[in-house]
Design a protein around this motif. Structure first.
Motif, PDB file in Angstrom:
ATOM      1  N   HIS A 130       0.834  -1.208   0.000  1.00  0.00           N
ATOM      2  CA  HIS A 130       0.000   0.000   0.000  1.00  0.00           C
ATOM      3  C   HIS A 130       0.872   1.262   0.000  1.00  0.00           C
ATOM      4  O   HIS A 130       0.594   2.219  -0.721  1.00  0.00           O
ATOM      5  CB  HIS A 130      -0.919   0.015   1.232  1.00  0.00           C
ATOM      6  N   LYS A 131       1.930   1.222   0.806  1.00  0.00           N
ATOM      7  CA  LYS A 131       2.825   2.384   0.885  1.00  0.00           C
ATOM      8  C   LYS A 131       3.533   2.600  -0.449  1.00  0.00           C
ATOM      9  O   LYS A 131       3.696   3.739  -0.909  1.00  0.00           O
ATOM     10  CB  LYS A 131       3.823   2.177   2.010  1.00  0.00           C
ATOM     11  N   SER A 132       3.954   1.529  -1.103  1.00  0.00           N
ATOM     12  CA  SER A 132       4.612   1.633  -2.407  1.00  0.00           C
ATOM     13  C   SER A 132       3.680   2.241  -3.452  1.00  0.00           C
ATOM     14  O   SER A 132       4.100   3.061  -4.269  1.00  0.00           O
ATOM     15  CB  SER A 132       5.084   0.254  -2.879  1.00  0.00           C
ATOM     16  N   ALA A 133       2.408   1.835  -3.425  1.00  0.00           N
ATOM     17  CA  ALA A 133       1.432   2.376  -4.367  1.00  0.00           C
ATOM     18  C   ALA A 133       1.240   3.872  -4.147  1.00  0.00           C
ATOM     19  O   ALA A 133       1.192   4.655  -5.104  1.00  0.00           O
ATOM     20  CB  ALA A 133       0.099   1.645  -4.212  1.00  0.00           C
ATOM     21  N   LEU A 134       1.148   4.276  -2.876  1.00  0.00           N
ATOM     22  CA  LEU A 134       0.989   5.703  -2.567  1.00  0.00           C
ATOM     23  C   LEU A 134       2.221   6.492  -3.019  1.00  0.00           C
ATOM     24  O   LEU A 134       2.102   7.604  -3.538  1.00  0.00           O
ATOM     25  CB  LEU A 134       0.773   5.886  -1.062  1.00  0.00           C
ATOM     26  N   GLN A 135       3.392   5.887  -2.847  1.00  0.00           N
ATOM     27  CA  GLN A 135       4.633   6.553  -3.266  1.00  0.00           C
ATOM     28  C   GLN A 135       4.676   6.748  -4.782  1.00  0.00           C
ATOM     29  O   GLN A 135       5.120   7.783  -5.269  1.00  0.00           O
ATOM     30  CB  GLN A 135       5.843   5.729  -2.805  1.00  0.00           C
ATOM     31  N   VAL A 136       4.186   5.749  -5.514  1.00  0.00           N
ATOM     32  CA  VAL A 136       4.128   5.855  -6.977  1.00  0.00           C
ATOM     33  C   VAL A 136       3.189   6.986  -7.395  1.00  0.00           C
ATOM     34  O   VAL A 136       3.498   7.761  -8.309  1.00  0.00           O
ATOM     35  CB  VAL A 136       3.663   4.512  -7.597  1.00  0.00           C
ATOM     36  N   VAL A 137       2.054   7.089  -6.721  1.00  0.00           N
ATOM     37  CA  VAL A 137       1.079   8.150  -7.030  1.00  0.00           C
ATOM     38  C   VAL A 137       1.702   9.529  -6.811  1.00  0.00           C
ATOM     39  O   VAL A 137       1.585  10.428  -7.657  1.00  0.00           O
ATOM     40  CB  VAL A 137      -0.197   7.999  -6.170  1.00  0.00           C
ATOM     41  N   PHE A 138       2.389   9.704  -5.680  1.00  0.00           N
ATOM     42  CA  PHE A 138       3.000  11.001  -5.388  1.00  0.00           C
ATOM     43  C   PHE A 138       4.186  11.294  -6.310  1.00  0.00           C
ATOM     44  O   PHE A 138       4.430  12.462  -6.652  1.00  0.00           O
ATOM     45  CB  PHE A 138       3.422  11.069  -3.915  1.00  0.00           C
ATOM     46  N   SER A 139       4.918  10.268  -6.722  1.00  0.00           N
ATOM     47  CA  SER A 139       6.016  10.473  -7.672  1.00  0.00           C
ATOM     48  C   SER A 139       5.463  10.974  -9.011  1.00  0.00           C
ATOM     49  O   SER A 139       6.036  11.875  -9.637  1.00  0.00           O
ATOM     50  CB  SER A 139       6.786   9.160  -7.894  1.00  0.00           C
ATOM     51  N   TRP A 140       4.347  10.380  -9.424  1.00  0.00           N
ATOM     52  CA  TRP A 140       3.674  10.819 -10.657  1.00  0.00           C
ATOM     53  C   TRP A 140       3.186  12.254 -10.503  1.00  0.00           C
ATOM     54  O   TRP A 140       3.319  13.077 -11.415  1.00  0.00           O
ATOM     55  CB  TRP A 140       2.510   9.868 -10.936  1.00  0.00           C
ATOM     56  N   ALA A 141       2.636  12.584  -9.328  1.00  0.00           N
ATOM     57  CA  ALA A 141       2.124  13.934  -9.073  1.00  0.00           C
ATOM     58  C   ALA A 141       3.247  14.976  -9.098  1.00  0.00           C
ATOM     59  O   ALA A 141       3.069  16.089  -9.598  1.00  0.00           O
ATOM     60  CB  ALA A 141       1.405  13.962  -7.724  1.00  0.00           C
ATOM     61  N   LEU A 142       4.408  14.609  -8.556  1.00  0.00           N
ATOM     62  CA  LEU A 142       5.564  15.513  -8.577  1.00  0.00           C
ATOM     63  C   LEU A 142       5.991  15.819 -10.009  1.00  0.00           C
ATOM     64  O   LEU A 142       6.308  16.957 -10.353  1.00  0.00           O
ATOM     65  CB  LEU A 142       6.739  14.887  -7.819  1.00  0.00           C
ATOM     66  N   LEU A 143       5.987  14.786 -10.822  1.00  0.00           N
ATOM     67  CA  LEU A 143       6.403  14.932 -12.221  1.00  0.00           C
ATOM     68  C   LEU A 143       5.513  15.908 -12.970  1.00  0.00           C
ATOM     69  O   LEU A 143       5.985  16.686 -13.803  1.00  0.00           O
ATOM     70  CB  LEU A 143       6.377  13.555 -12.905  1.00  0.00           C
ATOM     71  N   TYR A 144       4.225  15.893 -12.668  1.00  0.00           N
ATOM     72  CA  TYR A 144       3.271  16.772 -13.340  1.00  0.00           C
ATOM     73  C   TYR A 144       2.942  18.022 -12.504  1.00  0.00           C
ATOM     74  O   TYR A 144       1.956  18.703 -12.769  1.00  0.00           O
ATOM     75  CB  TYR A 144       1.993  15.991 -13.656  1.00  0.00           C
TER      76      TYR A 144
END
Length: 341
Positions: A130-144
């Motif tokens: 779950h934590k890894s999935a949330l981290q992926v979401v925020f990494s994507w958000a940072l990029l955009y």
């Protein structure tokens, strides 16, 4: 004042809330539709879900909206079907814990508290996923540039106990002896092809080729043809020969109607077979359905690279994790004997 509803009972529903095919839906002024809850719940539950959805429409910079945006993005669509399915499962708990929060106000402390709470409920492995999935979401958000920080960075994963169970030949023969035809065929294919249970369940007779059995690994998307051997041919045709009157396009099918098994449906059958074997043998039989892929890789006669290719893994670390049989290696003495001979 809004129009009266066709169903008088629906007049008690909140504004802009309607009955959908399988759930109550809130249709916001923006045109976006929010699924609230199942149709068989109480009115109080509907109102609570409505208030949560309403708050999301007022604050668009929430984690809930961010997660939903990511799941609708082209980046997410590039992930494997299995990963997509997992993320939709993770979404429920992530939105429950973080959904109402502003994306820039989530802290590492918030993530750590969620990680610990989830571990108590579902174990360290699920908490880490779950934590890894949330981290992926925020990494994507940072990029955009949808957020300023990734609060998951710096929060260490919880320690996971790596499975080390190797299914012995004696245990495998015992489980096959007490297996129903469906479980028997399934386990044979898994052990011969080093394949995940969900990949076997989706196999069809159209996957037969002259050279062997075509398989596309759902997790890695690696396409392979598993060469025919007498045992494999027998396993893939086992149910079709046993139930000739049942027409099915699947290799593993339900004997009563030829339909495909769901993973949960097959898992129940496997647990019943394992329970019978435990009673009959008096042994623990402390293995899961996933351990059969590990047995296959462990028993494969070849180098670690050859095992990796056979398993359809994209990196050698995955293969090493599945190698559970003790490896025979040289000692100082035998290595010198090799050189002198």
């Amino acid at each position: 004042m809004g129009r009266k509803r066709k169903n008088k009972a629906d007049n008690k529903l909140p504004t802009r809330v309607y009955r959908g095919k399988c759930a109550f839906e809130f249709r916001a002024k923006s045109g976006k539709c929010y699924k609230l809850c199942k149709l068989d719940v109480s009115l109080s539950v509907v109102y609570k879900a409505y208030e949560e959805a309403l708050s999301l429409t007022k604050n668009t910079n929430t984690v809930a909206n961010l997660i939903n945006e990511y799941l609708a993005s082209s980046d997410f669509c590039e992930k494997s079907p299995r990963t997509q399915k997992d993320y939709h499962q993770y979404k429920k708990d992530l939105i429950k814990s973080f959904g109402h929060m502003n994306v820039n106000r989530v802290t590492r402390s918030d993530v750590k508290k969620f990680l610990d709470a989830k571990a108590k409920k579902s174990g360290n492995a699920q908490a880490n996923r779950h934590k890894s999935a949330l981290q992926v979401v925020f990494s994507w958000a940072l990029l955009y540039e949808k957020t300023k920080v990734n609060p998951c960075i710096g929060v260490p994963k919880l320690k996971e106990i790596v499975r080390s169970k190797y299914i012995s030949d004696e245990e495998y023969f015992a489980i096959k002896e007490h297996a129903c035809p469906v479980v028997y065929a399934m386990l044979e294919i898994m052990c011969l092809c080093a394949t995940r249970p969900q990949d076997v369940l989706k196999m069809q007779k159209s996957d037969f080729t002259e050279e062997g059995l075509y398989i596309k690994q759902s997790k890695t998307q690696v396409a392979q043809i598993k060469k025919w051997g007498p045992r494999l041919k027998k396993a893939v045709n086992y149910l079709a020969k046993l139930y000739p009157a049942i027409e099915s396009k699947h290799i593993i099918f339900q004997p009563k109607n030829g339909a495909r098994y769901t993973k949960s449906g097959f898992d129940e059958r496997f647990r019943n077979v394992r329970a019978k074997a435990r009673v009959a043998t008096g042994e623990k039989m402390d293995f899961t359905i996933h351990d059969f892929k590990a047995k296959s890789i462990s028993d494969f006669d070849g180098s670690m690279v050859e095992k990796q290719m056979a398993a359809g893994h994209t990196n050698i670390k995955q293969t090493i994790a599945y190698q559970r049989k003790a490896v025979v290696v040289d000692t100082v003495e035998t290595s010198k004997m090799k050189k002198s001979s």
